[in-house]
Design a protein around this motif. Structure first.
Motif, PDB file in Angstrom:
ATOM      1  N   ILE A  83       0.971  -1.097   0.083  1.00  0.00           N
ATOM      2  CA  ILE A  83       0.009  -0.048   0.032  1.00  0.00           C
ATOM      3  C   ILE A  83       0.884   1.239  -0.036  1.00  0.00           C
ATOM      4  CG2 ILE A  83      -0.247   0.130   2.593  1.00  0.00           C
ATOM      5  CD1 ILE A  83      -3.383   1.078   1.922  1.00  0.00           C
ATOM      6  N   GLY A  84       0.254   2.256  -0.513  1.00  0.00           N
ATOM      7  CA  GLY A  84       1.100   3.747  -0.655  1.00  0.00           C
ATOM      8  C   GLY A  84       0.172   4.682  -1.360  1.00  0.00           C
ATOM      9  N   ARG A  85       0.740   5.845  -1.535  1.00  0.00           N
ATOM     10  CA  ARG A  85      -0.041   6.835  -2.097  1.00  0.00           C
ATOM     11  C   ARG A  85       0.086   6.522  -3.621  1.00  0.00           C
ATOM     12  NH1 ARG A  85       2.619  10.980  -3.081  1.00  0.00           N
ATOM     13  NH2 ARG A  85       4.519  10.400  -2.200  1.00  0.00           N
ATOM     14  N   SER A  86      -0.928   7.307  -4.261  1.00  0.00           N
ATOM     15  CA  SER A  86      -0.837   6.886  -5.728  1.00  0.00           C
ATOM     16  C   SER A  86       0.326   7.351  -6.463  1.00  0.00           C
ATOM     17  CB  SER A  86      -2.091   7.681  -6.238  1.00  0.00           C
ATOM     18  OG  SER A  86      -3.504   7.271  -5.607  1.00  0.00           O
ATOM     19  N   ASN A  87       0.844   6.617  -7.251  1.00  0.00           N
ATOM     20  CA  ASN A  87       2.034   7.065  -8.016  1.00  0.00           C
ATOM     21  C   ASN A  87       3.357   6.746  -7.010  1.00  0.00           C
ATOM     22  OD1 ASN A  87       2.572   7.540 -10.681  1.00  0.00           O
ATOM     23  ND2 ASN A  87       2.863   9.736 -10.414  1.00  0.00           N
ATOM     24  N   THR A  90      -0.364   7.253 -14.800  1.00  0.00           N
ATOM     25  CA  THR A  90      -1.732   8.169 -14.258  1.00  0.00           C
ATOM     26  C   THR A  90      -1.846   7.613 -12.947  1.00  0.00           C
ATOM     27  OG1 THR A  90      -2.522   8.138 -16.667  1.00  0.00           O
ATOM     28  CG2 THR A  90      -3.940   8.505 -14.660  1.00  0.00           C
ATOM     29  N   PRO A  91      -2.000   8.309 -11.893  1.00  0.00           N
ATOM     30  CA  PRO A  91      -2.114   7.991 -10.652  1.00  0.00           C
ATOM     31  C   PRO A  91      -3.375   7.460 -10.500  1.00  0.00           C
ATOM     32  CG  PRO A  91      -1.402  10.208 -10.560  1.00  0.00           C
ATOM     33  CD  PRO A  91      -1.588   9.719 -12.086  1.00  0.00           C
ATOM     34  N   GLY A  92      -3.654   6.305  -9.650  1.00  0.00           N
ATOM     35  CA  GLY A  92      -5.105   5.723  -9.356  1.00  0.00           C
ATOM     36  C   GLY A  92      -5.845   4.665 -10.333  1.00  0.00           C
ATOM     37  N   ARG A  93      -4.693   4.111 -11.296  1.00  0.00           N
ATOM     38  CA  ARG A  93      -4.915   3.113 -12.068  1.00  0.00           C
ATOM     39  C   ARG A  93      -5.398   1.846 -11.372  1.00  0.00           C
ATOM     40  NH1 ARG A  93      -6.779   4.395 -16.833  1.00  0.00           N
ATOM     41  NH2 ARG A  93      -5.217   5.892 -18.049  1.00  0.00           N
ATOM     42  N   THR A  94      -4.878   1.416 -10.269  1.00  0.00           N
ATOM     43  CA  THR A  94      -5.093   0.387  -9.326  1.00  0.00           C
ATOM     44  C   THR A  94      -6.447   0.700  -8.641  1.00  0.00           C
ATOM     45  OG1 THR A  94      -3.115  -0.222  -9.165  1.00  0.00           O
ATOM     46  CG2 THR A  94      -4.533  -1.319  -7.657  1.00  0.00           C
ATOM     47  N   GLN A  95      -7.766   0.023  -9.176  1.00  0.00           N
ATOM     48  CA  GLN A  95      -8.916   0.306  -8.650  1.00  0.00           C
ATOM     49  C   GLN A  95      -9.604  -0.576  -7.877  1.00  0.00           C
ATOM     50  OE1 GLN A  95     -11.154   1.922 -12.006  1.00  0.00           O
ATOM     51  NE2 GLN A  95      -9.716   3.525 -12.530  1.00  0.00           N
ATOM     52  N   GLY A 106      -4.129   2.779  -4.259  1.00  0.00           N
ATOM     53  CA  GLY A 106      -3.347   3.834  -3.935  1.00  0.00           C
ATOM     54  C   GLY A 106      -3.988   4.848  -3.179  1.00  0.00           C
ATOM     55  N   TYR A 107      -3.752   5.537  -2.156  1.00  0.00           N
ATOM     56  CA  TYR A 107      -4.569   6.493  -1.378  1.00  0.00           C
ATOM     57  C   TYR A 107      -3.765   8.035  -1.879  1.00  0.00           C
ATOM     58  CZ  TYR A 107      -0.665   5.848   2.033  1.00  0.00           C
ATOM     59  OH  TYR A 107       0.522   5.708   2.341  1.00  0.00           O
TER      60      TYR A 107
END
Length: 196
Positions: free
Chosen positions: A26-30, A61-66, A84-85
């Motif tokens: 887990i981690g922030r987006s990107n 692109t941030p947020g691709r893992t949905q 990502g958060y």
């Protein structure tokens, strides 16, 4: 050790029910989650018996893992790639749904043995990273802080960045998906966690 993508879960009902131990990322987006997973799996990923260079999808692109992506290793344990958060190019309603799914997974998954919390070494820990670490502690979860993109910094800047992450979080492992720095040490931590 073969690795294969098993499923992408968008609700807890879809999580595997075979009881195998799991390691979550887990981690922030990107922050480089998918790249780190590929660095760990680079030489073992297979699809239909054919070696693959990448198993986890990497995107700029941030947020691709949905959803929660489950990868089975050696038919013995799972790597779980969580959304990502923080910043993501997606509607707020959707990112809220991802957050609730990840929270339910982390809070309720009895076979979870280790959470790898990934922070970007170049930027240091953010307020969201601190919140996640505090939440993991409050839930009594075993975690490791991985400082990604370590190859992007050199000399004194790198030393200062590592010190800042360690002052904020305690022991942290510098990692680079590009150079594989820290990958063997991360595998050691993972295998020790799986023994518990």
């Amino acid at each position: 050790m073969p690795a294969e993508f098993i499923l992408s879960a968008s609700s807890p009902e879809q999580f595997p029910r075979d009881g195998r131990p799991e390691v979550a990322f887990i981690g922030r987006s990107n922050v480089g989650k998918s790249s780190l997973l590929n660095a760990l799996l680079r030489r073992v990923a297979v699809k239909g018996g054919v070696p693959r260079k990448e198993l986890a999808r990497v995107s700029r692109t941030p947020g691709r893992t949905q959803s929660l992506n489950f990868f089975l290793l050696d038919r013995r344990f799972y790597f779980v790639d969580l959304p990502g958060y923080g910043y993501a190019k997606a509607p707020r309603k959707m990112t809220t749904k991802w957050g609730k799914l990840a929270e339910a997974y982390l809070r309720d998954r009895s076979q979870l043995r280790l959470v790898v919390l990934i922070v970007d070494l170049r930027h240091g820990p953010t307020a969201l990273d601190h919140e996640m670490k505090d939440w993991l502690v409050a839930c009594g979860l075993t975690y490791l802080v991985a400082a990604s993109k370590s190859d992007k910094l050199k000399g004194d800047a790198r030393t200062r960045a590592i010190r800042a992450v360690q002052q904020a979080f305690g022991p942290a492992l510098p990692l680079s998906a590009k150079t594989a720095e820290g990958v063997p040490a991360l595998w050691d931590v993972i295998f020790n966690a799986l023994k518990t």
